[in-house]
Scaffold this motif. Structure first.
Motif, PDB file in Angstrom:
ATOM      1  N   HIS A  63      -0.399  -3.093 -10.542  1.00  0.00           N
ATOM      2  CA  HIS A  63      -1.622  -2.804 -11.548  1.00  0.00           C
ATOM      3  C   HIS A  63      -2.745  -2.866 -10.989  1.00  0.00           C
ATOM      4  O   HIS A  63      -3.813  -2.262 -11.030  1.00  0.00           O
ATOM      5  CB  HIS A  63      -1.165  -3.301 -12.773  1.00  0.00           C
ATOM      6  CG  HIS A  63      -2.372  -2.911 -13.827  1.00  0.00           C
ATOM      7  ND1 HIS A  63      -2.526  -1.880 -14.153  1.00  0.00           N
ATOM      8  CD2 HIS A  63      -3.197  -3.820 -14.746  1.00  0.00           C
ATOM      9  CE1 HIS A  63      -3.494  -1.743 -15.145  1.00  0.00           C
ATOM     10  NE2 HIS A  63      -4.053  -3.124 -15.412  1.00  0.00           N
ATOM     11  N   ARG A  64      -2.845  -4.047 -10.505  1.00  0.00           N
ATOM     12  CA  ARG A  64      -4.434  -4.267  -9.924  1.00  0.00           C
ATOM     13  C   ARG A  64      -4.865  -3.656  -8.711  1.00  0.00           C
ATOM     14  O   ARG A  64      -6.019  -3.158  -8.683  1.00  0.00           O
ATOM     15  CB  ARG A  64      -4.160  -5.916  -9.150  1.00  0.00           C
ATOM     16  CG  ARG A  64      -5.339  -6.458  -8.351  1.00  0.00           C
ATOM     17  CD  ARG A  64      -6.536  -6.818  -9.513  1.00  0.00           C
ATOM     18  NE  ARG A  64      -7.477  -7.581  -8.558  1.00  0.00           N
ATOM     19  CZ  ARG A  64      -8.452  -6.973  -7.859  1.00  0.00           C
ATOM     20  NH1 ARG A  64      -8.632  -5.504  -7.842  1.00  0.00           N
ATOM     21  NH2 ARG A  64      -9.464  -7.616  -7.205  1.00  0.00           N
ATOM     22  N   LYS A  65      -3.849  -2.811  -7.945  1.00  0.00           N
ATOM     23  CA  LYS A  65      -4.311  -2.165  -6.889  1.00  0.00           C
ATOM     24  C   LYS A  65      -4.133  -0.575  -7.330  1.00  0.00           C
ATOM     25  O   LYS A  65      -4.396   0.258  -6.410  1.00  0.00           O
ATOM     26  CB  LYS A  65      -3.376  -2.241  -5.773  1.00  0.00           C
ATOM     27  CG  LYS A  65      -3.454  -3.479  -4.910  1.00  0.00           C
ATOM     28  CD  LYS A  65      -2.717  -3.540  -3.695  1.00  0.00           C
ATOM     29  CE  LYS A  65      -2.768  -2.447  -2.533  1.00  0.00           C
ATOM     30  NZ  LYS A  65      -4.093  -2.467  -2.200  1.00  0.00           N
ATOM     31  N   GLY A  66      -3.873  -0.488  -8.635  1.00  0.00           N
ATOM     32  CA  GLY A  66      -3.823   1.155  -9.073  1.00  0.00           C
ATOM     33  C   GLY A  66      -2.597   1.839  -8.619  1.00  0.00           C
ATOM     34  O   GLY A  66      -2.622   3.008  -8.378  1.00  0.00           O
ATOM     35  N   ILE A  67      -1.444   1.111  -8.203  1.00  0.00           N
ATOM     36  CA  ILE A  67      -0.413   1.888  -7.875  1.00  0.00           C
ATOM     37  C   ILE A  67       0.614   1.979  -9.087  1.00  0.00           C
ATOM     38  O   ILE A  67       0.920   1.022  -9.599  1.00  0.00           O
ATOM     39  CB  ILE A  67       0.611   1.015  -6.664  1.00  0.00           C
ATOM     40  CG1 ILE A  67      -0.489   0.665  -5.491  1.00  0.00           C
ATOM     41  CG2 ILE A  67       1.833   1.739  -6.303  1.00  0.00           C
ATOM     42  CD1 ILE A  67       0.147  -0.203  -4.427  1.00  0.00           C
ATOM     43  N   PRO A  68       1.146   3.168  -9.151  1.00  0.00           N
ATOM     44  CA  PRO A  68       2.032   3.209 -10.397  1.00  0.00           C
ATOM     45  C   PRO A  68       3.593   2.654 -10.157  1.00  0.00           C
ATOM     46  O   PRO A  68       3.730   2.798  -8.920  1.00  0.00           O
ATOM     47  CB  PRO A  68       1.895   4.871 -10.764  1.00  0.00           C
ATOM     48  CG  PRO A  68       1.744   5.605  -9.126  1.00  0.00           C
ATOM     49  CD  PRO A  68       0.699   4.474  -8.695  1.00  0.00           C
ATOM     50  N   PHE A  69       3.886   2.266 -11.160  1.00  0.00           N
ATOM     51  CA  PHE A  69       5.445   1.733 -11.014  1.00  0.00           C
ATOM     52  C   PHE A  69       6.356   1.990 -11.968  1.00  0.00           C
ATOM     53  O   PHE A  69       5.878   2.161 -13.031  1.00  0.00           O
ATOM     54  CB  PHE A  69       5.325   0.197 -10.712  1.00  0.00           C
ATOM     55  CG  PHE A  69       4.768  -0.716 -11.827  1.00  0.00           C
ATOM     56  CD1 PHE A  69       5.750  -1.116 -13.050  1.00  0.00           C
ATOM     57  CD2 PHE A  69       3.349  -0.875 -12.075  1.00  0.00           C
ATOM     58  CE1 PHE A  69       5.055  -1.889 -13.943  1.00  0.00           C
ATOM     59  CE2 PHE A  69       2.956  -1.557 -13.069  1.00  0.00           C
ATOM     60  CZ  PHE A  69       3.689  -1.917 -14.046  1.00  0.00           C
ATOM     61  N   GLY A  70       7.293   1.699 -11.681  1.00  0.00           N
ATOM     62  CA  GLY A  70       8.432   1.743 -12.733  1.00  0.00           C
ATOM     63  C   GLY A  70       9.638   0.974 -12.523  1.00  0.00           C
ATOM     64  O   GLY A  70       9.724   0.187 -11.560  1.00  0.00           O
ATOM     65  N   ASP A 127       0.700  -1.127  -0.312  1.00  0.00           N
ATOM     66  CA  ASP A 127      -0.053   0.099  -0.055  1.00  0.00           C
ATOM     67  C   ASP A 127       0.994   1.275   0.076  1.00  0.00           C
ATOM     68  O   ASP A 127       1.165   1.889   0.981  1.00  0.00           O
ATOM     69  CB  ASP A 127      -0.962   0.051   1.071  1.00  0.00           C
ATOM     70  CG  ASP A 127      -1.904   1.115   1.128  1.00  0.00           C
ATOM     71  OD1 ASP A 127      -2.132   1.555   0.240  1.00  0.00           O
ATOM     72  OD2 ASP A 127      -2.417   1.447   2.145  1.00  0.00           O
ATOM     73  N   HIS A 128       1.522   1.495  -1.223  1.00  0.00           N
ATOM     74  CA  HIS A 128       2.480   2.794  -1.388  1.00  0.00           C
ATOM     75  C   HIS A 128       2.085   3.650  -2.579  1.00  0.00           C
ATOM     76  O   HIS A 128       1.265   3.344  -3.138  1.00  0.00           O
ATOM     77  CB  HIS A 128       3.706   2.140  -1.588  1.00  0.00           C
ATOM     78  CG  HIS A 128       4.324   1.260  -0.691  1.00  0.00           C
ATOM     79  ND1 HIS A 128       4.559   1.764   0.726  1.00  0.00           N
ATOM     80  CD2 HIS A 128       4.653  -0.420  -0.483  1.00  0.00           C
ATOM     81  CE1 HIS A 128       4.696   0.511   1.451  1.00  0.00           C
ATOM     82  NE2 HIS A 128       4.807  -0.593   0.790  1.00  0.00           N
ATOM     83  N   VAL A 129       2.735   4.832  -2.331  1.00  0.00           N
ATOM     84  CA  VAL A 129       2.406   5.710  -3.529  1.00  0.00           C
ATOM     85  C   VAL A 129       2.937   5.511  -4.764  1.00  0.00           C
ATOM     86  O   VAL A 129       2.259   5.645  -5.776  1.00  0.00           O
ATOM     87  CB  VAL A 129       2.959   7.081  -3.091  1.00  0.00           C
ATOM     88  CG1 VAL A 129       2.796   8.130  -4.188  1.00  0.00           C
ATOM     89  CG2 VAL A 129       1.942   7.784  -1.857  1.00  0.00           C
ATOM     90  N   PHE A 130       4.144   4.836  -4.652  1.00  0.00           N
ATOM     91  CA  PHE A 130       4.909   4.469  -6.042  1.00  0.00           C
ATOM     92  C   PHE A 130       5.728   3.111  -5.510  1.00  0.00           C
ATOM     93  O   PHE A 130       6.130   2.992  -4.453  1.00  0.00           O
ATOM     94  CB  PHE A 130       5.720   5.561  -6.418  1.00  0.00           C
ATOM     95  CG  PHE A 130       6.051   5.313  -7.786  1.00  0.00           C
ATOM     96  CD1 PHE A 130       5.559   5.676  -8.960  1.00  0.00           C
ATOM     97  CD2 PHE A 130       7.218   4.999  -8.022  1.00  0.00           C
ATOM     98  CE1 PHE A 130       5.952   5.666 -10.315  1.00  0.00           C
ATOM     99  CE2 PHE A 130       7.929   4.704  -9.338  1.00  0.00           C
ATOM    100  CZ  PHE A 130       7.136   5.019 -10.481  1.00  0.00           C
ATOM    101  N   VAL A 131       5.810   2.426  -6.577  1.00  0.00           N
ATOM    102  CA  VAL A 131       6.739   1.076  -6.525  1.00  0.00           C
ATOM    103  C   VAL A 131       7.697   1.108  -7.761  1.00  0.00           C
ATOM    104  O   VAL A 131       7.362   1.500  -8.745  1.00  0.00           O
ATOM    105  CB  VAL A 131       5.978   0.111  -6.464  1.00  0.00           C
ATOM    106  CG1 VAL A 131       6.870  -1.379  -6.645  1.00  0.00           C
ATOM    107  CG2 VAL A 131       5.089  -0.143  -5.263  1.00  0.00           C
ATOM    108  N   PHE A 132       9.019   1.050  -7.180  1.00  0.00           N
ATOM    109  CA  PHE A 132       9.933   0.747  -8.466  1.00  0.00           C
ATOM    110  C   PHE A 132      10.614  -0.476  -8.392  1.00  0.00           C
ATOM    111  O   PHE A 132      11.016  -0.829  -7.184  1.00  0.00           O
ATOM    112  CB  PHE A 132      10.943   1.922  -8.713  1.00  0.00           C
ATOM    113  CG  PHE A 132      11.946   2.143  -7.715  1.00  0.00           C
ATOM    114  CD1 PHE A 132      13.280   1.377  -7.670  1.00  0.00           C
ATOM    115  CD2 PHE A 132      11.758   2.945  -6.367  1.00  0.00           C
ATOM    116  CE1 PHE A 132      14.215   1.648  -6.890  1.00  0.00           C
ATOM    117  CE2 PHE A 132      12.967   3.091  -5.627  1.00  0.00           C
ATOM    118  CZ  PHE A 132      13.965   2.314  -5.604  1.00  0.00           C
ATOM    119  N   SER A 133      10.828  -1.255  -9.441  1.00  0.00           N
ATOM    120  CA  SER A 133      11.499  -2.439  -9.474  1.00  0.00           C
ATOM    121  C   SER A 133      12.790  -2.229  -9.895  1.00  0.00           C
ATOM    122  O   SER A 133      13.019  -1.681 -11.103  1.00  0.00           O
ATOM    123  CB  SER A 133      10.643  -3.526 -10.107  1.00  0.00           C
ATOM    124  OG  SER A 133      11.286  -4.675 -10.301  1.00  0.00           O
TER     125      SER A 133
END
Length: 392
Positions: free
Chosen positions: A100-107, A66-72
């Motif tokens: 994507h399922r939770k609507g969290i933007p990622f890079g 449950d975060h604002v943004f995720v980067f891999s």
């Protein structure tokens, strides 16, 4: 930074977070975490369905990621066909599918990835990659390999040097505690008595996997003999002392391999093993004082380039070759599976031309550092935008 950060990792043994009060660690999210109530035989099918169609993902814990943004930022080339279908790529993709399922933007930040030749696996990867806000690459070979995926035009892409190039050189007291600092200073005084060459070997027993072609299993007995021959030649030719650095922080098998190599050299008194518990920043510091470097590993090559230290690269993966391309491929390069005679011949040529190699690195380093910092600028930009979107 005042941003609260969670690092999802199973490999946290060597992460030093004493200065980072707002960082916490959690284990990687695995299939068992999501489908614990489901029979074992159905879990794998559910994972694949979740990767293909993220809407089918069942999230029992709504606080998960449950975060604002995720980067891999997966190490190795986990994304791609370099290895057979692996659990690691599946887990990396699963976490992005959860975002994507939770609507969290990622890079995806500063990776080496590819090749992408398996059409079936690409039908699973591409829809997930297309949802990324950005994907940045740390060497040009990956750029070429990822181009085969025809990513969505909305995915921001950038190629620059590894993010390690953006790390500033710091004073010893900033990365060592008081006990280690005293020992490290004594080591530097010893090294100043005679020129030294830094050596890092391939000690995690990974097979040699070319981009295209057959896998060559890692043969530790043959490797030990070849490396001992090379190091013996280096000592005889250069009259330098050798400092062998640990890459796996005291791993028992790595230490056994290093001592086995030493035992096959005639002048062991000219070889030192660096304390394996020194962190990567301490190792990086030493390259500024070394006469030359020999590396079978990726990050020690970065350390050498940052310090403008000439080197011999014994390439084991395409990411080594991609790093060399950033610097115009300085010197002669060999591979892990080449003969000891070829290693020795390449060393002699690079040692003779070490001043030219140093100059070539020096000329290109500012642009590489600048491009490396852009990875972090892109990440910061997207985190800021995601924070604004969350507040709105």
């Amino acid at each position: 930074s005042q941003i609260k950060t969670t690092i999802y990792t199973d490999d946290n043994e060597w992460l030093d977070l004493t200065r980072h009060k707002k960082v916490k660690l959690k284990p990687w999210i695995r299939a068992d975490d999501l489908w614990s109530s489901m029979p074992q035989k159905l879990r794998k099918l559910s994972v694949w369905m979740g990767l293909i169609r993220s809407e089918s993902l069942y999230l029992p814990d709504e606080n998960i990621m449950d975060h604002v943004f995720v980067f891999s930022a997966p190490d190795w080339p986990y994304f791609g066909d370099l290895r057979p279908v692996s659990e690691w790529e599946m887990l990396c993709l699963l976490q992005l599918a959860i975002c994507h399922r939770k609507g969290i933007p990622f890079g995806i930040l500063s990776t080496s990835s590819g090749p992408f030749l398996d059409k079936f696996r690409n039908t699973i990867r591409k829809p997930i990659f297309d949802k990324a806000e950005f994907w940045t690459f740390r060497e040009p070979i990956t750029v070429e390999l990822v181009s085969n995926l025809n990513l969505n035009a909305n995915v921001e892409q950038h190629m620059g040097g590894d993010v390690v190039f953006a790390h500033p050189k710091r004073r010893m007291e900033e990365f060592l505690d008081s006990a280690s600092l005293e020992e490290f200073e004594q080591l530097l005084q010893l090294l100043k008595t005679k020129p030294f060459i830094l050596v890092t070997v391939q000690a995690d027993f990974k097979d040699y996997r070319p981009l295209y072609g057959s896998v060559v299993p890692f043969d530790s007995s043959s490797y030990v003999i070849k490396m001992a021959k090379l190091l013996q030649h280096v000592i005889d030719k250069t009259k330098c002392q050798l400092l062998i650095t640990s890459h796996l922080y005291g791993d028992i098998e790595e230490q056994r391999l290093l001592r086995e190599i030493m035992s096959l050299t005639e002048r062991q008194s000219e070889i030192r093993l660096l304390n394996p518990l020194y962190n990567a920043e301490a190792q990086m510091f030493l390259y500024h004082y070394a006469e030359f470097a020999i590396s079978n590993r990726y990050h020690p090559l970065i350390f050498a380039c940052k310090a403008e230290c000439p080197f011999l690269c014994i390439s084991h993966q395409f990411k080594h070759d991609g790093l060399l391309k950033l610097f115009g491929e300085p010197g002669v390069k060999v591979t892990s599976i080449d003969s000891s005679e070829k290693w020795i011949k390449a060393f002699d040529e690079n040692w003779t031309n070490k001043d030219n190699i140093k100059q070539q690195i020096s000329e290109r380093l500012p642009d590489v550092v600048k491009s490396s910092k852009q990875h972090l600028e892109i990440l910061g930009k997207h985190i800021k935008q995601a924070s604004l979107n969350r507040r709105n």
